[in-house]
Design an enzyme around this catalytic site. Structure first.
Site, short mmCIF file in Angstrom:
data_model
loop_
_atom_site.label_atom_id
_atom_site.label_comp_id
_atom_site.label_asym_id
_atom_site.label_seq_id
_atom_site.Cartn_x
_atom_site.Cartn_y
_atom_site.Cartn_z
N ASP A 1 53.23 64.86 74.06
CA ASP A 1 53.53 64.65 75.46
C ASP A 1 53.02 65.82 76.30
OD1 ASP A 1 55.00 62.18 75.26
OD2 ASP A 1 56.54 63.34 74.24
N GLU B 1 57.64 50.51 78.53
CA GLU B 1 57.84 51.45 77.43
C GLU B 1 58.86 52.49 77.90
OE1 GLU B 1 55.12 54.91 75.41
OE2 GLU B 1 54.14 53.03 75.97
#
Length: 271
Positions: free
Chosen positions: A60, A49
């Site tokens: 995140d 990924e």
């Protein structure tokens, strides 16, 4: 059938699970990203990924946020994402399937260059799909149709707080695999995961034929060993990105070796 569909078909036939490392494109530079992908493929990772740096991170944690900032500070540009993948060596070891690449990318980036353009350019470069964390299922119809027309996997996320009827809707509009977020909150390594995680993933597996891969919070071999039996694959991000953060011009090969060894330790625990 997309490369991701083919991958999971092969893994299921062999009774194996997929390790999917997350790395940030352009951290610390795009050439090193290409070397990382080759290292992870050699270590036996099933898929990689590749995060597209963005100034407004979506879910995140600090480790990945900092990697995005390092890449942006190094003048990362989207064009580099495509060029890097297109120039990767095409040879694959005969004893394992080729390693598909997927992008983790904000919908705003895709929308900015055009949905059709993004999918076509990603495919031409060698990417097999995209994870779009900020794309609502209610607004996904157009991108879903384009991805299906090009056999390009559109991977969407299910979280612990997603109502079960909505989980089914997300599964119906996704292709490739479903990304099951293990915890509420942001990405990052954790020593403890929710006690109902295995139960929730098991329920979802009964509702869809799509492979289900678990991400967020997987810190290393011990967590992987616990989750592998219920998942089709595990996505490990911060634990890899934290190791990559230590790279300098002098220790690049040392970091690559460490990343490869860490990947092998997780794969061993998963199996």
């Amino acid at each position: 059938m997309s490369a991701i569909d083919d991958l999971f078909q092969q893994l299921r036939a062999k009774g194996e699970k997929a390790l999917m490392p997350f790395i940030t494109a352009g951290d610390p530079d795009i050439a090193f990203t290409g070397e990382l992908i080759e290292t992870l493929a050699d270590a036996g990772a099933a898929m990689c990924e590749v995060g597209v740096p963005y100034s407004d991170p979506v879910a995140d944690g600090p480790v990945i946020q900092e990697s995005y900032q390092r890449a942006l500070d190094s003048k990362f540009r989207l064009e580099q994402l495509f060029e890097m993948a297109a120039n990767l060596p095409k040879q694959q070891a005969p004893d394992r399937p080729a390693m598909p690449l997927v992008t983790m990318v904000s919908y705003s980036i895709i929308n900015r260059i055009g949905l059709e353009t993004y999918v076509q350019r990603a495919l031409a470069a060698g990417y097999s799909g995209a994870i779009v964390p900020d794309l609502l299922v209610e607004e996904s119809a157009k991108l879903t149709a384009i991805c299906k027309a090009h056999d390009f996997s559109l991977i969407q996320l299910v979280t612990p707080t997603t109502p079960r009827d909505r989980q089914i809707r997300i599964a119906e509009s996704s292709t490739g695999f479903l990304y099951f977020v293990s915890v509420t909150g942001i990405t990052g390594e954790r020593t403890e995961l929710p006690t109902d995680l295995v139960e929730n993933v098991s329920w979802l597996k009964e509702q869809t034929d799509l492979p289900i891969c678990i991400g967020f919070g997987i810190s290393g071999p011990e967590t992987a060993k616990r989750l592998a039996p219920v998942a089709d694959g595990l996505i490990v991000g911060s634990a890899f990105v934290r190791r990559i953060a230590s790279v300098t011009p002098e220790n690049r090969q040392q970091v690559l070796t460490e990343v490869g060894s860490f990947a092998r330790s997780i794969i061993k625990a998963m199996h």
